[in-house]
Design an enzyme around this catalytic site. Structure first.
Site: not given
Length: 525
Positions: A394, A449
């Site tokens: 993330d 990401e």
């Protein structure tokens, strides 16, 4: 639970209907159904569950210039990329020399936190700025003087608790524990151990408690099923276990195992990406303000129930990917690792560099030896202990740049990627992470990401890349959101725009494109 993702060059799927309705619709499964793991012969070790202790991850003997052959534009930034490669090689060499290699270095959880021997329990904690420490908990009546800890020259406190006279452990299974620390300023504070594997919140209580989780051997879940082979093309079902029940309750690992996984398989997916597995005190953060990095979310059940869920997914042939949050951490001092020993810069950078103003969270110090040990061990823990098959990292854009990508427009100019704004220490950490994961676990999938388009992010480390398998193509989900949000009639859809958005990827780098993901669903779009 939210669908859906595929890897390019496969076409992005349409936004899926709710699982219960879709399961009954003809022709929903656009991909072949996942194949169940094969039955094992007696005594055979399931694929992917082999012990990798002692396995060496060789240091690449390349010069790191392989990425130049893929993208000639990188030649203009050889100075920056050479500096990054040299820093990576230096880290690798020092880990090999001082720690015995990445394999051993990434097993910090076998030294830190609570570890058991036949004679008793060791507890160790790195807290360099603390003056003194003691272990407290229900086992000693929270007496701060019962079990003082000794500090060594490396800033590590430790204490040994021998077994009771009857042979039982000094700390009972499922009992609450904390570490009592004296900060450099002389203040005494209580903290949840940084390597704790379970943290719970009592009903109607605000703070969390660390829990010593060590069930008897016969009560510990034993994995039965092999990992499925690494998919050549991912078809991902993204889910949040706690939000996956049709009723307004926090769902459990057991219910997800019994009722959601079969639907996912029936719909033809071959992978599941789970949000909010790492423990987070604030449920409204959807798992992205992590407080306890080695603990699975206790709201959904126990560690053994999570293991049972993952084992069942493997039986169904599903590749299990977990969201890992190493881009930042909760600034929660009571429940998390922020200000753990009373200092601002223990796990995190000091000053503005250590604070993410938009997320109100702390940013890791990727240049710290013990922080890198902590993060690499955290990755290894989820693969070793829970048998996850991969990670979606993330907030990679936030990690890669000192400006975190905030209030910054990326135009594609390579000077935006390689310069003073680039966090080279974070880039090297991601190279080390992929080096370790791919070197020890060839089945492991890693997804970054990133919205910036960083070149070579998804090229092998030995080439000079960062080592990820896939980059998330965030623009695809944003495009579908805008089209549906603005109620654009389908006969007015610009096919050129759709095709460009779906194929606007870097040559030689794989991407994952979501038709819908949590970024749209959770904000009501």
């Amino acid at each position: 639970a939210k669908p859906a993702a595929v890897s390019t060059p496969q076409p992005v799927s349409a936004v899926n209907p709710p699982a219960a309705a879709a399961a009954a619709m003809p022709g929903v499964a656009a991909a072949p159904a996942a194949v169940e793991a094969p039955v094992l012969a007696p005594g055979e070790v399931p694929y992917g569950l082999e012990d990798v202790k002692g396995k060496m991850v060789p240091l690449p003997d390349t010069d790191g210039w392989g990425i130049m052959g893929l993208d000639e534009s990188l030649n203009a930034h050889r100075g920056h990329l050479g500096y990054r490669w040299d820093m990576y090689k230096k880290w690798r060499w020092e880990i090999d020399e001082n720690e015995g290699g990445l394999e051993k270095f990434s097993r910090g959880y076998e030294t830190y936190g609570f570890t058991e021997t036949e004679e008793g329990i060791w507890y160790r904690e790195w807290a360099p700025a603390a003056r003194a420490a003691s272990l407290i908990g229900e086992f000693n009546g929270w007496n701060t003087g019962s079990d003082p800890m000794l500090k060594n020259e490396y800033g590590v406190f430790e204490v040994f608790l021998p077994n009771n006279a009857d042979g039982s452990r000094a700390i009972p299974h499922n009992s609450k524990v904390k570490i009592h620390l004296q900060t450099e300023a002389g203040e005494w504070v209580d903290r949840i151990p940084a390597w704790i594997t379970v943290a719970t919140q009592e009903p109607d209580a605000i703070p969390f408690d660390g829990v010593y989780y060590a069930p008897p051997e016969h009560e510990r879940y034993q994995f039965k099923h092999a990992r499925p082979p690494k998919p050549e093309n991912l078809r991902i079902y993204e889910a949040h276990v706690g939000m996956s029940n049709m009723e307004p309750v926090i769902n459990s690992y057991a219910d997800f195992r019994d009722n959601v996984l079969p639907r996912i398989k029936k719909l033809g997916y071959n992978a599941v990406q789970l949000m909010a597995i790492q423990e987070h005190a604030f449920y409204g953060s959807f798992g992205y303000h992590v407080t306890n990095f080695f603990a699975c979310s206790s709201r959904c059940g126990t560690p053994d129930e999570l293991k049972s869920m993952i084992d069942e997914a493997h039986r169904l042939g599903l590749h299990m990917i977990v969201d890992i949050v190493h881009s930042h951490a909760s600034n929660n001092v009571i429940d998390g690792i922020n200000m753990f020993d009373g200092s601002e810069g223990m796990y995190f950078r000091e000053g503005p560099q250590g604070y993410h103003w938009m997320w109100d969270s702390r940013c890791f110090n990727y240049g710290s030896w013990e922080v890198v040990r902590y993060l690499l061990s955290n990755l290894r823990w989820w693969v070793d202990e829970y048998k996850f098959d991969g990670f979606r990292f993330d907030g990679v854009t936030s990690m890669m740049y000192t400006h975190h990508g905030l209030q910054y427009t990326f135009t594609g100019d390579y000077g935006e990627y390689f310069g003073m704004n680039t966090d080279v220490e974070a880039m090297v950490y991601m190279m080390l992470a992929n080096d370790m994961l791919k070197g020890l676990f060839p089945f492991c999938t890693t997804i970054a990401e990133d919205v910036s388009g960083m070149p070579a992010l998804c090229r092998p480390v030995w080439e000079g890349g960062s080592g990820f398998d896939y980059r998330m193509n965030m623009a695809v989900a944003d495009m579908w959101q805008d089209m549906f949000k603005d109620c654009v009639p389908d006969d007015n859809w610009g096919m050129g725009h759709i095709c460009f958005t779906m194929t606007n990827t870097r040559y030689g780098e794989e991407t994952v494109g979501y038709a819908e993901c949590h970024d749209q669903a959770l904000v009501g779009d």
